[in-house]
Design a protein around this motif. Structure first.
Motif, PDB file in Angstrom:
ATOM      1  N   PHE A 192      12.346  48.139  57.146  1.00 18.73           N
ATOM      2  CA  PHE A 192      12.818  48.858  58.332  1.00 18.73           C
ATOM      3  C   PHE A 192      12.427  48.129  59.611  1.00 18.73           C
ATOM      4  CE2 PHE A 192      13.095  52.235  61.478  1.00 18.73           C
ATOM      5  CZ  PHE A 192      14.312  52.803  61.136  1.00 18.73           C
ATOM      6  N   GLU A 248       8.509  53.683  51.292  1.00 20.42           N
ATOM      7  CA  GLU A 248       9.511  53.635  50.222  1.00 20.42           C
ATOM      8  C   GLU A 248       9.101  54.518  49.047  1.00 20.42           C
ATOM      9  OE1 GLU A 248       8.813  51.035  52.085  1.00 20.42           O
ATOM     10  OE2 GLU A 248      10.712  50.044  52.581  1.00 20.42           O
ATOM     11  N   TYR A 250       6.669  56.993  49.231  1.00 22.21           N
ATOM     12  CA  TYR A 250       5.930  58.167  49.700  1.00 22.21           C
ATOM     13  C   TYR A 250       6.263  59.422  48.892  1.00 22.21           C
ATOM     14  CZ  TYR A 250       4.686  62.047  52.830  1.00 22.21           C
ATOM     15  OH  TYR A 250       4.208  63.209  53.355  1.00 22.21           O
ATOM     16  N   HIS A 251       7.533  59.548  48.451  1.00 18.07           N
ATOM     17  CA  HIS A 251       7.901  60.723  47.658  1.00 18.07           C
ATOM     18  C   HIS A 251       7.160  60.742  46.325  1.00 18.07           C
ATOM     19  CE1 HIS A 251      10.427  57.447  46.374  1.00 18.07           C
ATOM     20  NE2 HIS A 251      10.986  58.137  45.410  1.00 18.07           N
ATOM     21  N   ILE A 255       2.109  63.419  47.161  1.00 15.75           N
ATOM     22  CA  ILE A 255       1.538  64.586  46.483  1.00 15.75           C
ATOM     23  C   ILE A 255       0.055  64.383  46.167  1.00 15.75           C
ATOM     24  CG2 ILE A 255       2.112  63.823  44.119  1.00 15.75           C
ATOM     25  CD1 ILE A 255       2.633  67.409  45.436  1.00 15.75           C
TER      26      ILE A 255
ATOM     27  N   GLN B 134      18.801  56.008  57.870  1.00 14.40           N
ATOM     28  CA  GLN B 134      18.666  55.356  56.577  1.00 14.40           C
ATOM     29  C   GLN B 134      17.546  56.022  55.782  1.00 14.40           C
ATOM     30  OE1 GLN B 134      16.751  51.522  55.999  1.00 14.40           O
ATOM     31  NE2 GLN B 134      18.455  50.837  54.733  1.00 14.40           N
ATOM     32  N   VAL B 136      14.604  55.899  53.558  1.00 13.49           N
ATOM     33  CA  VAL B 136      13.684  54.787  53.295  1.00 13.49           C
ATOM     34  C   VAL B 136      13.441  54.619  51.797  1.00 13.49           C
ATOM     35  CG1 VAL B 136      11.481  56.039  53.374  1.00 13.49           C
ATOM     36  CG2 VAL B 136      11.588  53.673  54.191  1.00 13.49           C
ATOM     37  N   HIS B 137      13.754  55.639  51.025  1.00  7.73           N
ATOM     38  CA  HIS B 137      13.462  55.602  49.587  1.00  7.73           C
ATOM     39  C   HIS B 137      14.556  54.874  48.812  1.00  7.73           C
ATOM     40  CE1 HIS B 137      10.345  58.319  50.756  1.00  7.73           C
ATOM     41  NE2 HIS B 137      11.238  59.140  51.266  1.00  7.73           N
ATOM     42  N   LYS B 139      17.405  53.577  50.480  1.00  6.42           N
ATOM     43  CA  LYS B 139      18.046  52.680  51.448  1.00  6.42           C
ATOM     44  C   LYS B 139      19.481  53.103  51.775  1.00  6.42           C
ATOM     45  CE  LYS B 139      14.314  50.126  51.424  1.00  6.42           C
ATOM     46  NZ  LYS B 139      13.398  50.114  52.576  1.00  6.42           N
ATOM     47  N   ILE B 157      16.788  63.300  47.981  1.00 10.59           N
ATOM     48  CA  ILE B 157      15.465  63.624  48.511  1.00 10.59           C
ATOM     49  C   ILE B 157      15.619  64.294  49.881  1.00 10.59           C
ATOM     50  CG2 ILE B 157      13.357  62.559  49.441  1.00 10.59           C
ATOM     51  CD1 ILE B 157      13.487  60.530  47.186  1.00 10.59           C
ATOM     52  N   ARG B 162      12.252  60.340  61.040  1.00  8.88           N
ATOM     53  CA  ARG B 162      11.068  59.884  61.769  1.00  8.88           C
ATOM     54  C   ARG B 162      11.512  59.280  63.104  1.00  8.88           C
ATOM     55  NH1 ARG B 162       6.561  56.295  58.580  1.00  8.88           N
ATOM     56  NH2 ARG B 162       6.245  58.260  57.494  1.00  8.88           N
ATOM     57  N   LEU B 169      19.107  47.484  61.635  1.00  7.31           N
ATOM     58  CA  LEU B 169      19.843  48.363  60.733  1.00  7.31           C
ATOM     59  C   LEU B 169      20.745  49.328  61.495  1.00  7.31           C
ATOM     60  CD1 LEU B 169      16.834  49.227  58.398  1.00  7.31           C
ATOM     61  CD2 LEU B 169      18.711  47.647  57.895  1.00  7.31           C
ATOM     62  N   ALA B 171      19.760  52.241  62.753  1.00  9.34           N
ATOM     63  CA  ALA B 171      19.506  53.547  62.140  1.00  9.34           C
ATOM     64  C   ALA B 171      18.072  54.007  62.360  1.00  9.34           C
ATOM     65  CB  ALA B 171      19.782  53.485  60.633  1.00  9.34           C
ATOM     66  N   PHE B 172      17.909  55.324  62.342  1.00  9.54           N
ATOM     67  CA  PHE B 172      16.582  55.930  62.290  1.00  9.54           C
ATOM     68  C   PHE B 172      16.109  55.951  60.840  1.00  9.54           C
ATOM     69  CE2 PHE B 172      18.057  57.332  66.341  1.00  9.54           C
ATOM     70  CZ  PHE B 172      16.920  57.519  67.109  1.00  9.54           C
ATOM     71  N   MET B 173      14.779  56.128  60.692  1.00  8.91           N
ATOM     72  CA  MET B 173      14.217  56.186  59.348  1.00  8.91           C
ATOM     73  C   MET B 173      14.154  57.633  58.856  1.00  8.91           C
ATOM     74  SD  MET B 173      10.395  55.168  57.964  1.00  8.91           S
ATOM     75  CE  MET B 173      10.438  53.412  58.260  1.00  8.91           C
ATOM     76  N   CYS B 176      10.803  61.295  53.150  1.00  3.39           N
ATOM     77  CA  CYS B 176      10.662  62.522  52.363  1.00  3.39           C
ATOM     78  C   CYS B 176       9.927  63.602  53.152  1.00  3.39           C
ATOM     79  CB  CYS B 176       9.918  62.228  51.065  1.00  3.39           C
ATOM     80  SG  CYS B 176       9.783  63.662  49.985  1.00  3.39           S
ATOM     81  N   ALA B 179       7.048  65.793  50.414  1.00  4.90           N
ATOM     82  CA  ALA B 179       6.280  65.081  49.378  1.00  4.90           C
ATOM     83  C   ALA B 179       4.948  65.766  49.116  1.00  4.90           C
ATOM     84  CB  ALA B 179       6.046  63.627  49.793  1.00  4.90           C
TER      85      ALA B 179
END
Lengths: 355, 191
Positions: A192, A248, A250-251, A255, B134, B136-137, B139, B157, B162, B169, B171-173, B176, B179
């Motif tokens: 990012f 990437e 974090y999910h 926890i 976007q 982040v998990h 993409k 998800i 954020r 990109l 885009a914003f991030m 999750c 979590a």
């Protein structure tokens, strides 16, 4: 090139341990003593805490420019796993290839000079011969010719060196995050942030912008000189000794922050310290930004009485927004209760080191 | 609107007299900002190329003078053309973008990737303050995100947006949202 992470064949100095799954990571007593504890007083606030990256005391984390420790082999195995799952953790914009070679030279010459028992480098003009005994690597290549290495020069050398690495291009009176390998990060994404300038990639950090921290730090870094590297310490906390606390994933790991109980604080809660160092590079005029992560369990930390007392006070008095940003809110109270018996209220001596 | 430092600041379209040519990309009503910015400047319009996202069969907007006008039926088709015009653009060409936030996010990333920097790019927001995000998990990219949190349309998800923006990109991030407490989501808020 052979790339064998066969721990049974590596010198016994290196620990056989994991940073995921069964989380068998721990520090030896010697490793605890050399931990780069980041608090020189009983409270914490942002500062441009930069100093010359000069050799520290023998055996300390700053004894050499590049620190290789007992976690080296296991950390490199963890990095290989991260890259296999997500190749975007290592990226380099096309104009950074010269900086990549600069980085390879810096790391190989440092490692071979300071750890001759593990690494050696022989140079005959641009024909180089690199030997990495702990990882079982013997590589001849032509400096400047990426086709003679199995990866790009940055990826090749940083798959063999602890710490995340970013290469910062300098132009327009700013620094641009245009290359890096980032697999042991405290919740930030190389994919990012790639291509951002210094002010942009620090965007999410609370308070520090208003304090003018980044403007001053940038001004300082733009004038960084060849041969005069600098360093600073940064810190956060991590549940379980997990190196890859990336956004990437974090999910998957978020926890963990809900699993802290009074019984498991000592083993589960870790202070995570980043030894950040910056070097000006000779050919590219880029800057290397290395972020070397050190983990220590609470039960290991309190074996140094001064650190137990001090960390209890720092954590107790940390402003709420900083605690939130560092992701500590869920387990801060439980950790403080666990630490409290180790803080008898006695005064602590100034400075970082154990008494 | 947040005050984050990575966020681009959209401004006003500001065509420069000394530019050798003008390349415009606008979406929908964004064309009205283009017409206003070039009003009374026929000399500039005579060396302008306008790429416009507008429905098939829509009339050429009034007030574009001698500009070369190209209408495209979707953002994707318009940006393909915009990229092709950028690739042929001569030194000194100034680029202008007008449209929704998500459009500006994506179109400015195209311009930046072609090396357009500084005064070479002017932008103007017109339309909804929806964001391009976007995940982040996985993409995955999502246009026109109006609320946070929301479910990723690619991997499912739940994401909070954020306050962190990538020009590369466009885009914003999205990260999750639950979590640390699966299924527990903060109240939705609109941008």
């Amino acid at each position: 090139m052979s790339l064998a992470f066969d721990l049974s064949r590596t010198p016994s100095f290196f620990r056989d341990e994991t940073f995921r799954g069964d989380f068998t990571f721990e520090n030896s007593p010697e490793s605890i003593r050399r931990f780069p504890f980041p608090f020189d007083r009983d409270q914490y606030m942002y500062a441009v805490n930069i100093e010359q990256h000069m050799p520290g005391p023998p055996k300390s984390a700053t004894a050499f420019p590049i620190d290789i420790d007992e976690h080296y082999v296991a950390e490199m195995a963890d990095r290989a796993k991260v890259l296999a799952e997500d190749p975007l953790r290592c990226q380099s914009l096309p104009h950074m290839i010269t900086a990549e070679w600069d980085l390879l030279e810096l790391l190989m010459t440092s490692m071979a000079r300071d750890y001759p028992q593990w690494f050696s480098l022989h140079r005959d003009g641009d024909r180089w011969h690199w030997v990495n005994r702990p990882l079982g690597i013997d590589q001849r290549f032509t400096f400047g010719d990426a086709a003679t290495l199995p990866y790009g020069p940055m990826e090749y050398v940083t798959r063999q060196c602890q710490g995340d690495f970013c290469l910062l291009d300098q132009r327009d009176d700013n620094l641009w995050l245009d290359a890096g390998i980032v697999t042991s990060q405290a919740d930030w994404s190389l994919d990012f942030d790639l291509g951002m300038n210094f002010i942009e990639w620090h965007g999410p950090v609370p308070r520090a912008h208003d304090m003018g921290i980044f403007e001053r730090a940038l001004k300082f870094l733009l004038n960084l000189q060849i041969g005069r590297p600098i360093r600073r310490l940064n810190w956060t906390m991590t549940i379980n000794p997990r190196l890859d606390t990336s956004p990437e994933n974090y999910h998957r790991w978020g926890i963990d922050r809900t699993t802290v109980t009074p019984e498991n604080v000592g083993d589960k809660v870790h202070l995570r310290v980043e030894l950040q160092a910056l070097w000006r590079l000779p050919r590219s005029n880029a800057i290397v930004f290395s972020i070397r992560c050190y983990l220590i369990k609470m039960r290991e930390l309190v074996t140094v009485p001064k650190w137990g007392r001090r960390f209890h006070r720092v954590l107790r008095d940390l402003p709420a927004d900083l605690a939130d940003y560092k992701g500590l809110t869920n387990y801060r109270a439980t950790t403080l209760e666990w630490l409290a018996p180790y803080d008898d209220g006695a005064p602590t001596s100034p400075g970082f080191f154990p008494d | 609107m947040s005050e984050i430092t990575s966020r681009p600041i959209w401004g006003k379209l500001d065509p420069a007299d000394q530019a050798s040519a003008h390349l415009v990309c606008a979406e929908g009503h964004g064309i009205e900002a283009v017409v206003a910015a070039f009003a009374g400047r026929d000399g500039l319009l005579s060396r302008a190329t306008v790429v416009h996202v507008a429905p098939v069969g829509a009339a050429r907007p009034a007030g574009l003078g001698g500009a070369a006008y190209h209408r495209h039926p979707s953002r994707a088709t318009a940006l393909t053309a915009f990229r092709a015009h950028l690739a042929r653009a001569k030194m000194g060409t100034q680029v202008h973008l007008a449209g929704s936030e998500a459009f500006l996010d994506e179109a400015s990333a195209v311009a930046v990737a072609c090396g357009i920097v500084g005064d070479g790019l002017t932008t103007e927001l017109s339309g909804p303050a929806t964001r391009r995000v976007q995940c982040v998990h996985c993409k995955g990219m999502m246009d026109e995100v109006a609320v946070t949190p929301f479910a990723c349309s690619h991997c499912g998800i739940n994401l909070t947006v954020r306050d962190h923006y990538s020009r590369r990109l466009g885009a914003f991030m999205g990260v999750c949202a639950d979590a640390e407490a699966p299924g527990v989501l903060p109240a939705a808020s609109r941008f």
